[in-house]
Design an enzyme around this catalytic site. Structure first.
Site, short mmCIF file in Angstrom:
data_model
loop_
_atom_site.label_atom_id
_atom_site.label_comp_id
_atom_site.label_asym_id
_atom_site.label_seq_id
_atom_site.Cartn_x
_atom_site.Cartn_y
_atom_site.Cartn_z
N HIS A 186 -3.69 6.00 3.54
CA HIS A 186 -4.38 4.80 3.04
C HIS A 186 -3.75 3.52 3.58
O HIS A 186 -4.44 2.62 4.09
CB HIS A 186 -4.33 4.83 1.52
CG HIS A 186 -5.19 3.81 0.84
ND1 HIS A 186 -4.76 2.53 0.59
CD2 HIS A 186 -6.44 3.90 0.34
CE1 HIS A 186 -5.72 1.87 -0.05
NE2 HIS A 186 -6.75 2.68 -0.21
N ASP B 240 0.84 -1.19 0.00
CA ASP B 240 0.00 0.00 0.00
C ASP B 240 0.88 1.25 0.00
O ASP B 240 2.01 1.21 -0.49
CB ASP B 240 -0.94 -0.04 1.21
CG ASP B 240 -2.28 0.62 0.92
OD1 ASP B 240 -2.29 1.85 0.76
OD2 ASP B 240 -3.29 -0.08 0.87
N SER C 220 -11.15 -0.71 -0.90
CA SER C 220 -9.87 -0.69 -0.19
C SER C 220 -10.03 -1.02 1.28
O SER C 220 -9.16 -1.64 1.88
CB SER C 220 -9.24 0.71 -0.25
OG SER C 220 -8.48 0.87 -1.41
#
Ligand code: NAG
Ligand code: NAG
Ligand code: NAG
Ligand code: NAG
Length: 760
Positions: A228, A151, A540
């Protein structure tokens, strides 16, 4: 085949140039076609156990093309040697083509960009129950497992990565914790965050030295500057943290799906948008070596999908990870609610859809007639303002604002324009005390944009407000601070944004596989105090929820294959939410969710470790899939690194042993085979229960399965015949094997009638 794999690309302009270059041999076209690009060269299964020998062989091949080992070293970006054997290098298209004809080369792909699958930051949802389930206890919450997250990196100082009470790092761990800008390996890694590395060589080469990390607010280190990666890691395996909230909402205990699992962070996404395939597959190559138990990738390519998705660098890297027993969990994408948008569709990947529970938080709007309506999508935590005049304009003009017509009032309007004008912002500047906007519903939730209360309603509620205004002489309203409804059963829905099937590459392979909450997930973001938590939405966020559950399964059922794990997820999934309501799918119109929305259904951690039967798959089944997908023996042999001949007749894709049956074309009748393995008590007896898709007859043979001590595996057939006389859309049903209800092993059936024998 060679040519078509050479031009796999998102960039249509480039494809065009190559065609012109090859066909017309025009000088100009050739010149631009010869600009070097980054390619990945696949050599199939590695031929040596010693990684150094593998890399030597790569330099030999590239060096012979470029004329010297030196040139090879300059051109090569990465050598892949733990999953598949291959390398990425900077090459001209003609060099790439030449390489693709080399006897040891399986194929050559042009590298491309993948993206993070988040929608918008700052969304909302109540925390799911924090009471550990049976599985959590039975697995010590995953303490022996290692979750690999590819990620945007990691914010190591989050409270969610505290290692309180964790034992030593599992001895098999071979990975690294790297220092770098803003990241100190000796203090930032611990028994929770056991690995942190970053991969940018591919990206840097792509930018040819012009990528300036500081300018792009990036750090050349494992540090997450985007949020994220931190969010996903803490969703999968965050430790318990008390009193977590975002702007006063969602107060509670935060934890990941596997709160004691160890985290290995591989930073492959930069600047919130670029995840370059050479970097991704290098990280996967290392993760296999490092000893991770599950790989989580909340990223994917953009729709429209590339052709040849099975041969995309990522899909192939995932294939080799799965062959080594490491499940790969990936996001289905955020391109819903349109059909055929689901990404990451290879049959060896666990593809995740997202559900929402978006009615947990409301901003009450009270009209002068004492009717209270519920606004959504914004969190207002300011003061109670009280009643004020409510104004509405048929046509709202700048003059109205300038004339002070909104001053001291609550402005109500329909958001129908496509302009970027921020009416709420203007209204606030011109003295409005509140704003109510009617718009199409979305799945997001954010802070109110300004200081005054702002409430969003859908058109239906908007019409009620308009009716009140038009029938009242002095309309008034008040907007109250947002309220949290915790513990109230709310119907789960497949989120509007969640990408939908059918699978556009291989329609007989059901995708997505499974759904998990992915809307308004409260999880960690990087912060110096460690207390940073935010709501985010997207497939996600659903992906690491499933990853954590897979980690628990890896600990509880270490011998299960990735396919057995996927089967357990699918066959135990829920089609109704905890309140007993059927799960619906958002979109227009809203409808009951079907397998193309959520695969088997909503993931069910309570049942997943004890599915009774599994639809297992291994090497042979995946290779049969490749045969049925039309790859020739030569390509498959190279991919596998050994001579392989597809069986004759070619296996049918319908017989790939998935925990689902999807028939895109049923003309009259067809018989399909599946094999189930008993992972429950010896001596179990299962009976088939069928829910037929509309207009389709389904016959299972045999109707009873008996598992003795020597029969753990058994094969059955399912005959489908259609009664439809015309082409239909998909109809859905299910096949459930049940041992008197102790286990209900359910798979979804999706059948479309195509009456093919037109006679003129
Ligand atoms: C990293 O932390 C250790 C321990 O606190 C310290 O000794 C070292 O100087 C730090 N390194 C850097 C580059 O800041
Ligand atoms: C990369 O930069 C170098 C020097 O800065 C230049 O010579 C070369 O042509 C560039 N390559 C590409 C592919 O742009
Ligand atoms: C609204 O409710 C308040 C308090 O309950 C009451 O005093 C008032 O009369 C009500 N107004 C209307 C229009 O019903
Ligand atoms: C079947 O499963 C049981 C229980 O897991 C095991 O003891 C037995 O060896 C298995 N039999 C075969 C033939 O694999």
């Amino acid at each position: 085949m060679e040519l078509s794999s050479l031009i796999v690309s998102n960039n249509r302009k480039h494809i065009l140039v190559v065609f012109i270059g090859l066909v017309c041999i025009s000088k100009i076209a050739l010149a631009s076609a010869e600009e070097s690009q980054i390619y990945t060269v696949h050599l199939g299964e590695r031929q040596h156990d010693d990684p150094n020998l593998v890399t030597d062989s790569h330099h030999e091949i590239l060096g012979s093309l470029l004329g010297s080992k030196e040139a090879s070293r300059e051109s090569m970006i990465y050598s892949y040697r733990h999953g598949f054997s291959g390398f990425s290098a900077q090459l001209t298209p003609s060099q790439a083509k030449e390489l693709s004809e080399h006897p040891h080369v399986v194929h050559v792909t042009r590298s491309k960009n993948m993206k993070l699958k988040t929608t918008r930051v700052s969304d909302y949802l109540g925390l799911s129950s924090t009471a550990p389930t049976g599985l959590l206890h039975e697995t010590d919450m995953g303490s022996e497992t290692i979750v690999g997250i590819l990620d945007s990196g990691i914010g190591p100082r989050s409270d969610s990565f505290n290692d309180k009470g964790l034992g030593p790092i599992p001895a098999r761990w071979k990975g690294q914790c790297m220092s770098g800008e803003g990241f100190n390996a000796s203090t930032d890694c611990n028994r929770k965050l056991i690995g942190a590395t970053y991969y940018a060589k591919g990206l840097l080469r792509k930018y040819n030295g012009t990528f300036n990390a500081a300018e792009k607010d990036e750090a050349m280190s494992p540090l997450d500057k985007v949020g994220h990666g931190t969010h996903c890691a803490s969703t999968a395996a965050g430790s318990f943290v008390q009193n977590v909230n975002f702007l006063g909402q969602g107060q509670g205990t935060a934890r990941g799906s596997a709160p004691r699992a160890r985290i290995a962070s591989y930073k492959v996404c930069w600047n919130n948008e670029e995840c370059f395939t050479p970097d991704i597959i290098k990280a996967m190559d290392h993760a296999i070596r490092d000893g991770v138990d599950v790989l989580s990738l909340s990223l994917g390519s953009e729709v429209p999908l590339d052709f040849e998705v099975d041969r995309s660098d990522f899909a192939i890297a995932a294939f080799h990870a799965v062959m080594k027993g490491i499940p790969v969990v990936s996001a289905g994408g955020n391109d819903g609610p349109h059909t055929q948008t689901v990404a990451n569709v290879a049959p060896w990947i666990i593809t995740v859809a997202a559900t929402t529970m978006d009615r947990d938080f409301f901003t009450p709007i009270t009209l002068g007639n004492n009717i209270t309506l519920l606004g959504q999508e914004t969190l207002y935590n300011g003061m109670e303002v009280g009643f004020a005049d409510l104004v509405y304009f048929d046509e709202l003009t700048t003059e109205d604002f300038e004339a002070g017509k909104v001053k001291g009032k609550i402005l109500f309007y329909f958001d129908t324009s496509n302009s970027d004008v921020d009416i709420a912002d203007i209204a606030e500047k011109k003295g409005a005390v509140g704003v109510i906007m009617a718009s199409q519903p979305t799945d997001t939730m954010g802070e109110t944009p300004g200081l005054i209360p702002t409430a969003y309603v859908d058109y239906e509620v908007g019409m009620d407000i308009l009716l009140y205004i038009q029938t009242t002489t002095a309309p008034i309203a008040k907007i109250s601070p947002t309220k949290t409804f915790v513990g109230r059963p709310v119907a789960s829905k497949v989120a509007r944004f969640s990408s939908r099937g059918p699978n556009s590459i291989s329609p007989a392979i059901l995708k997505p596989d499974i759904a998990a909450p992915g809307s308004g997930i409260l999880a960690a973001v990087p912060s110096e105090t460690g207390a940073g938590y935010e709501f985010m939405s997207g497939t996600s966020m659903a992906t690491p929820t499933v990853t954590g559950i897979v980690a628990l399964l890896r600990q509880k059922r270490p011998k299960w294959s990735p396919a057995a794990i996927r089967s357990a997820l699918v066959t135990t999934a829920l089609q109704t939410d905890p309140s007993g309501e059927p799960i619906v799918a958002e979109g227009s119109p809203r409808k009951l969710a079907d397998p193309f929305d959520y695969g088997g259904g909503l993931v069910n951690p309570v049942k997943v470790a004890d599915p009774g039967l599994v639809y297992d798959m291994g090497y042979d089944e995946y290779v049969h899939y490749l045969c049925s997908a039309g790859y020739d023996d030569r390509s498959i042999s190279k991919l596998l690194g050994k001579i392989y001949t597809c069986p004759s007749p070619t296996p049918s894709m319908l017989n790939v042993n998935l925990p689902s049956i999807t028939i895109p074309y049923l003309s009259e009748e067809i018989t399909i085979t599946r094999t189930v393995t008993n992972v429950g008590p010896v001596g179990s007896v299962y009976k088939a229960v069928i829910q037929e898709p509309q207009g389709i007859n389904v016959q299972v043979n045999p109707q009873t399965l008996v598992f003795g001590s020597n029969t753990n595996k058994t094969t059955f057939t399912v005959k489908f015949s259609t009664t439809h006389r015309v082409n239909t859309d998909y109809h859905f049903g299910s096949l459930t094997w049940t041992d008197n209800g102790a286990h209900n092993v359910r798979i979804p059936l999706s059948v479309r009638t195509r009456v093919l024998n037109f006679k003129l």
